[in-house]
Design a protein around this motif. Structure first.
Motif, PDB file in Angstrom:
ATOM      1  N   GLU A 110      91.686 -10.487  -7.334  1.00 54.97           N
ATOM      2  CA  GLU A 110      93.272 -10.087  -7.558  1.00 54.97           C
ATOM      3  C   GLU A 110      93.752  -8.961  -6.534  1.00 54.97           C
ATOM      4  OE1 GLU A 110      93.538  -9.485 -11.841  1.00 54.97           O
ATOM      5  OE2 GLU A 110      93.176 -11.374 -12.241  1.00 54.97           O
ATOM      6  N   ASN A 111      92.614  -8.149  -6.248  1.00 55.49           N
ATOM      7  CA  ASN A 111      93.192  -7.024  -5.343  1.00 55.49           C
ATOM      8  C   ASN A 111      93.088  -6.987  -3.969  1.00 55.49           C
ATOM      9  OD1 ASN A 111      93.963  -4.405  -7.149  1.00 55.49           O
ATOM     10  ND2 ASN A 111      92.602  -5.706  -8.402  1.00 55.49           N
ATOM     11  N   VAL A 112      92.081  -8.072  -3.527  1.00 57.09           N
ATOM     12  CA  VAL A 112      91.987  -8.094  -2.006  1.00 57.09           C
ATOM     13  C   VAL A 112      92.957  -8.793  -1.061  1.00 57.09           C
ATOM     14  CG1 VAL A 112      89.349  -8.057  -2.312  1.00 57.09           C
ATOM     15  CG2 VAL A 112      90.724 -10.334  -2.467  1.00 57.09           C
ATOM     16  N   GLY A 113      93.033  -8.806   0.009  1.00 56.97           N
ATOM     17  CA  GLY A 113      94.182  -9.366   0.835  1.00 56.97           C
ATOM     18  C   GLY A 113      94.148 -10.915   0.717  1.00 56.97           C
ATOM     19  N   LEU A 114      92.866 -11.381   0.586  1.00 52.47           N
ATOM     20  CA  LEU A 114      92.696 -13.004   0.662  1.00 52.47           C
ATOM     21  C   LEU A 114      91.363 -13.145  -0.325  1.00 52.47           C
ATOM     22  CD1 LEU A 114      93.812 -15.333   1.956  1.00 52.47           C
ATOM     23  CD2 LEU A 114      92.255 -15.102   3.988  1.00 52.47           C
ATOM     24  N   SER A 115      91.619 -14.165  -1.339  1.00 54.75           N
ATOM     25  CA  SER A 115      90.661 -14.343  -2.312  1.00 54.75           C
ATOM     26  C   SER A 115      90.079 -15.822  -2.250  1.00 54.75           C
ATOM     27  CB  SER A 115      90.612 -13.922  -3.709  1.00 54.75           C
ATOM     28  OG  SER A 115      92.155 -14.329  -3.957  1.00 54.75           O
ATOM     29  N   PHE A 116      88.926 -15.901  -2.649  1.00 52.89           N
ATOM     30  CA  PHE A 116      88.179 -17.524  -2.539  1.00 52.89           C
ATOM     31  C   PHE A 116      87.249 -17.756  -3.527  1.00 52.89           C
ATOM     32  CE2 PHE A 116      89.045 -15.954   1.863  1.00 52.89           C
ATOM     33  CZ  PHE A 116      89.465 -17.081   2.539  1.00 52.89           C
TER      34      PHE A 116
END
Length: 162
Positions: A110-116
């Motif tokens: 939820e906090n990173v710039g791009l999540s996978f």
């Protein structure tokens, strides 16, 4: 631009299965395509960080093989660990991406710039991108290729292979 990727191991870099031999040694299976993509990402001058909740000699060995020097095992609070890593590298969350497959990865994702998440990641896990590959079956290489394209680094990437 994404500079750093946080990797979960079980369910992302592996299929999530943990196998024990008769003498209680642990076995994990890793996909060579994921390893090749990780090595290429590092050659582009980017960073990879392993943050995993379990501790395993298999993970240490695979990280060493791939020349990943930022390895954090036995971590219960992945978000705090990631925050400390980013601070030490003078980066922020918007410059990072992460892959996770289960609910314990939620706060970091939820906090990173791009999540996978891999195709077989938990259905309640909210991410930017659900990959078409399962964990341990090319999910990490698919994620890295997506980021390379998004970062506008396709020509540099292609030069590594061609």
């Amino acid at each position: 631009m994404i500079e750093l990727i946080f990797l979960d191991i079980d369910g992302c870099l592996t299929d999530g299965k943990i196998i024990y031999t008769q003498d209680s040694k642990e076995i994990k299976e890793f996909d060579v395509k994921d390893g090749a993509a990780i090595e290429a990402w590092l050659k582009l001058g980017k960073k990879i960080v392993i943050i995993t909740g379990r501790t395993s000699p298999c993970v240490s060995q695979r990280a060493s093989d791939l020349k990943i020097d930022l390895v954090y095992q036995g971590i219960k609070d992945k978000l705090s660990c990631a925050k400390n890593i980013l601070e030490s590298l003078n980066l922020n969350f918007s410059q990072s991406a992460a892959i996770g497959d289960y609910l314990n990865d939620s706060k970091l994702l939820e906090n990173v710039g791009l999540s996978f998440k891999p195709k077989d990641g938990h259905k309640k896990l909210k991410v930017d991108i659900k990959l078409s590959k399962k964990g341990g079956r090319g999910a990490v290489s698919s994620m890295i290729e997506y980021i390379v394209k998004k970062n506008g680094m396709q020509k540099e990437w292609d030069k590594l292979w061609l």
